[in-house]
Design an enzyme around this catalytic site. Structure first.
Site, PDB file in Angstrom:
ATOM      1  N   ASP A  31      23.696 -12.609   3.063  1.00  0.00           N
ATOM      2  CA  ASP A  31      23.919 -13.457   1.890  1.00  0.00           C
ATOM      3  C   ASP A  31      25.403 -13.702   1.647  1.00  0.00           C
ATOM      4  O   ASP A  31      25.824 -14.830   1.372  1.00  0.00           O
ATOM      5  CB  ASP A  31      23.297 -12.797   0.651  1.00  0.00           C
ATOM      6  CG  ASP A  31      23.467 -13.647  -0.601  1.00  0.00           C
ATOM      7  OD1 ASP A  31      23.202 -14.855  -0.527  1.00  0.00           O
ATOM      8  OD2 ASP A  31      23.844 -13.106  -1.654  1.00  0.00           O
TER       9      ASP A  31
ATOM     10  N   LEU B 179       0.806  -1.214   0.000  1.00  0.00           N
ATOM     11  CA  LEU B 179       0.000   0.000   0.000  1.00  0.00           C
ATOM     12  C   LEU B 179       0.844   1.272   0.000  1.00  0.00           C
ATOM     13  O   LEU B 179       0.352   2.372   0.239  1.00  0.00           O
ATOM     14  CB  LEU B 179      -0.955  -0.016   1.194  1.00  0.00           C
ATOM     15  CG  LEU B 179      -1.829  -1.277   1.273  1.00  0.00           C
ATOM     16  CD1 LEU B 179      -2.744  -1.222   2.475  1.00  0.00           C
ATOM     17  CD2 LEU B 179      -2.639  -1.483   0.015  1.00  0.00           C
ATOM     18  N   CYS B 180       2.128   1.105  -0.270  1.00  0.00           N
ATOM     19  CA  CYS B 180       3.085   2.207  -0.264  1.00  0.00           C
ATOM     20  C   CYS B 180       2.970   3.006  -1.564  1.00  0.00           C
ATOM     21  O   CYS B 180       2.857   2.432  -2.641  1.00  0.00           O
ATOM     22  CB  CYS B 180       4.468   1.560  -0.164  1.00  0.00           C
ATOM     23  SG  CYS B 180       5.790   2.648   0.283  1.00  0.00           S
ATOM     24  N   HIS B 181       3.015   4.327  -1.466  1.00  0.00           N
ATOM     25  CA  HIS B 181       2.932   5.177  -2.658  1.00  0.00           C
ATOM     26  C   HIS B 181       4.270   5.208  -3.401  1.00  0.00           C
ATOM     27  O   HIS B 181       5.312   5.343  -2.768  1.00  0.00           O
ATOM     28  CB  HIS B 181       2.594   6.616  -2.268  1.00  0.00           C
ATOM     29  CG  HIS B 181       1.227   6.775  -1.702  1.00  0.00           C
ATOM     30  ND1 HIS B 181       0.938   6.530  -0.385  1.00  0.00           N
ATOM     31  CD2 HIS B 181       0.054   7.128  -2.274  1.00  0.00           C
ATOM     32  CE1 HIS B 181      -0.350   6.736  -0.169  1.00  0.00           C
ATOM     33  NE2 HIS B 181      -0.916   7.098  -1.286  1.00  0.00           N
TER      34      HIS B 181
ATOM     35  N   MET C 169       9.289   4.391   4.685  1.00  0.00           N
ATOM     36  CA  MET C 169       9.327   3.009   4.220  1.00  0.00           C
ATOM     37  C   MET C 169      10.552   2.757   3.342  1.00  0.00           C
ATOM     38  O   MET C 169      11.159   1.690   3.417  1.00  0.00           O
ATOM     39  CB  MET C 169       8.046   2.668   3.427  1.00  0.00           C
ATOM     40  CG  MET C 169       6.767   2.784   4.227  1.00  0.00           C
ATOM     41  SD  MET C 169       6.862   2.039   5.879  1.00  0.00           S
ATOM     42  CE  MET C 169       7.234   0.330   5.457  1.00  0.00           C
ATOM     43  N   GLU C 170      10.912   3.744   2.539  1.00  0.00           N
ATOM     44  CA  GLU C 170      12.078   3.604   1.667  1.00  0.00           C
ATOM     45  C   GLU C 170      13.355   3.469   2.507  1.00  0.00           C
ATOM     46  O   GLU C 170      14.232   2.661   2.188  1.00  0.00           O
ATOM     47  CB  GLU C 170      12.183   4.823   0.741  1.00  0.00           C
ATOM     48  CG  GLU C 170      11.248   4.780  -0.444  1.00  0.00           C
ATOM     49  CD  GLU C 170       9.790   5.120  -0.088  1.00  0.00           C
ATOM     50  OE1 GLU C 170       9.522   5.516   1.073  1.00  0.00           O
ATOM     51  OE2 GLU C 170       8.931   4.983  -0.963  1.00  0.00           O
TER      52      GLU C 170
END
Lengths: 167, 167, 167, 167, 167, 167
Positions: free
Chosen positions: D128, D75-77, D113-114
């Site tokens: 990794d 739901l992130c723009h 969020m980014e």
């Protein structure tokens, strides 16, 4: 005579120049449905509680799909969407799930493609989750209902293209 | 009673375990159409020469879209496709472009979703390229025609789901 | 002395050659949690019914994120996953949502990264959906719990790395 | 009582409408760490010269991951980032690599969020590249440190959420 | 007369059917270079220590780009790569950075496109990082050097296509 | 002395801060070519009619590739392109296809990378579609021809970098 705007005079495809257009609020609403066996519809309806929320997942797929429209449709301009809304309705006769998506942005081109793409991905996701019990489902009547904003202004689908009469 | 396989007993979505299935040749064919004004169809038909090849571009979009199905449909397994074929047919009454896509792989799950997704992206691309002259186009009758391979074997759509009768 | 396998003798990064490894069943389970205010946890728990299903959406994000691991982690091999399972548990003291993901494939490398990536995307999605009410949430204890298959065989996290003691 | 903004009144997920918000400068800083064996940390520290630059590669992954946040978080723009900064610090007791990312944009929604997504991808990449020598590494304390801009203005994490006390 | 295999008899593009081909080890090596001002080359050479590792970042971009080839090249088959190696060499007269990439898989089609795509993304990344000081750089001599495996067997570029003579 | 702007004082890569730059119209044109056997060029020229439109497909790939540049080039800013134009020219001596792409946006950074990336993907697609008949094709002279807009203003490649002299 009208011309297809995605081609230049030599008939070569191009991403049309929209740089000279002003930014404005753009909204588009699209709809579509997927017809199915009555038993399949029942399985979907009984979900959302304990059996699995088909429509909840299809809604997430629709929203995420709207964001990726410009990656899928070759000549579509990339846009930073400001809103995506997706709702479903159950129809009994004939048994079907109808989907409606509204997308908005503030930009130089419209969001019709994003709304249509989201509807398609939503219905495709319903198909995926129910295909083990019903391979014969049919996606129908995917179309633009309304758009606002931009040079071409407000547009609404003619009434005969309404969901009720399409099914 | 039948169950939706994409949910566990608690109703939680999952990507179904196909690790125990053997690899086999899988083929699926899907179809759909987009209805439009006769003038729009004429513009598409007059292309391919000097005015712009709408269907050629939609075909590329279909093939590229098939490869990205598992990114768009949440619970769909990623698959290395071995073949994607996309063809179009023009229908005059009512005026429409019909699209058919065949996808194949050698794998543990079927390619029905890839074929359906490719048809949808193809028709969406036709809409995009013609929307400046005809916003009322409708995408219809997107459905699976046939699938082969895997545990559930061969399946064909019932005749009444054929394109001719859908339109 | 041990060496990092993702670099050659000149210290240059490489996607390690796994072509000589046989294909085998690979399974990995990862876990993690997100700590939050008790009121935030209550909002999540009261969802799933009428108020919005935060964990259902995070589960979809986890499954889709697992499929895209090789696009995000530079030296990770692309793999066709055969199974992704994601479950959540609510912890009250301290208030937190714990997430556990199991991924499987039949391939030449393991799926540890896919399981870890899915856990991270799930918890990131919970953060996104609750951040308007609680910006101070913390994602913790993201780690591998177990892996099976491949040359290095079975591995389990030491007990002290269990979620109970991490929180 | 507070509500989760990503749902409408019917509890259906939506990408929240931010079209009415003005564009403003937005900045967010997030952090997190990955704990490991002392020998693993030594291998990382001895790199950057001849043995392979683990943190240099993790930094690239972080920057690229920040750009793809809206594809991963449902739901992130989508946002056109104007800046991404990623730095690492080595902690000896307990042995860990701490990561901090600052993201900025000029837009209608924040970039929390980014920043969080970039931190997670950075730490996932460290995992990794070192997993062949240390599978028990744990990613911890991924959280927002600070944000500026937008209607909710300036926010800083409470001191007890600082990295030093988390580890 | 020879025919282009990516088209059917009607001249329509298709993703060629490789389902009947057996899986075999496939390896391809491609190369290319970017020519630049001597001062630009010096800036790149002085990096890797304190001033920034241009080639290290280009190498990561190459490896990640190889994995996304089938998303970029329309009719290219998706493949699960088992190895990607990227190396650079500095040439002084004329000043240039040469790049060589080897890709391998076990599959039904070759990896020539993946190797070429990786070389291009590597050189594009070098351009990006140096363009503020030298916009006139030129990417040259991107070509396949060698391939092994598959029905067409072993192929090597003719000597005159070697880097030394191209520059 | 000049510095590479993609690194901070510690030599760490960063996505450069462009938030303080104003939005302006940005245009960039890039070019490149692919050299081949005369017979291969003939096959391409005879297409576009019944045998398959290699250049039409390469043009679509170029446009779609331009939109994905920021996903491929690590430190490149994401931009909402407003225009992408791609044209090809046939050269007989030596036999080659030349490609030129113009990209525009209204934004805070230039679109040189998008134009170069599109040229590369176009030529890569030509290679893919013709490689079954001519593996020795060489991609050459990929470079920026011109850019406008932004703080650094107008720039044109020096005449000696023109396609005619490169081939």
């Amino acid at each position: 005579m009208k011309e297809l705007t995605h081609f230049n005079h030599a008939g070569e495809a191009q991403m049309v120049d929209v740089g000279a257009k002003g930014e404005s609020e753009r909204v588009a609403t699209a709809a579509g449905c997927i017809r199915m066996q009555p038993e399949t519809l029942q399985l979907i309806q009984s979900g959302g509680h304990s059996k699995g929320d088909v429509l909840g997942i299809a809604r997430v797929a629709a929203i995420m799909g709207a964001k990726r429209t410009a990656e899928l449709v070759p000549l579509c301009h990339p846009l930073a969407l400001t809103r995506v809304d997706c709702s479903f309705e159950i129809a009994d006769a004939p048994p079907a799930v109808a989907c409606q998506v509204t997308v908005a942005t503030r930009g130089r081109t419209g969001v019709e493609m994003e709304a249509l793409c989201a509807v398609q991905i939503a219905l495709l996701t319903v198909y995926d989750m129910c295909k083990a019990v019903d391979r014969g489902m049919v996606i129908d009547a995917v179309r633009l209902l309304e758009k606002r904003g931009g040079r071409s202004g407000h547009w609404r689908a003619a009434p005969e293209a309404d969901p009720g009469t399409e099914a």
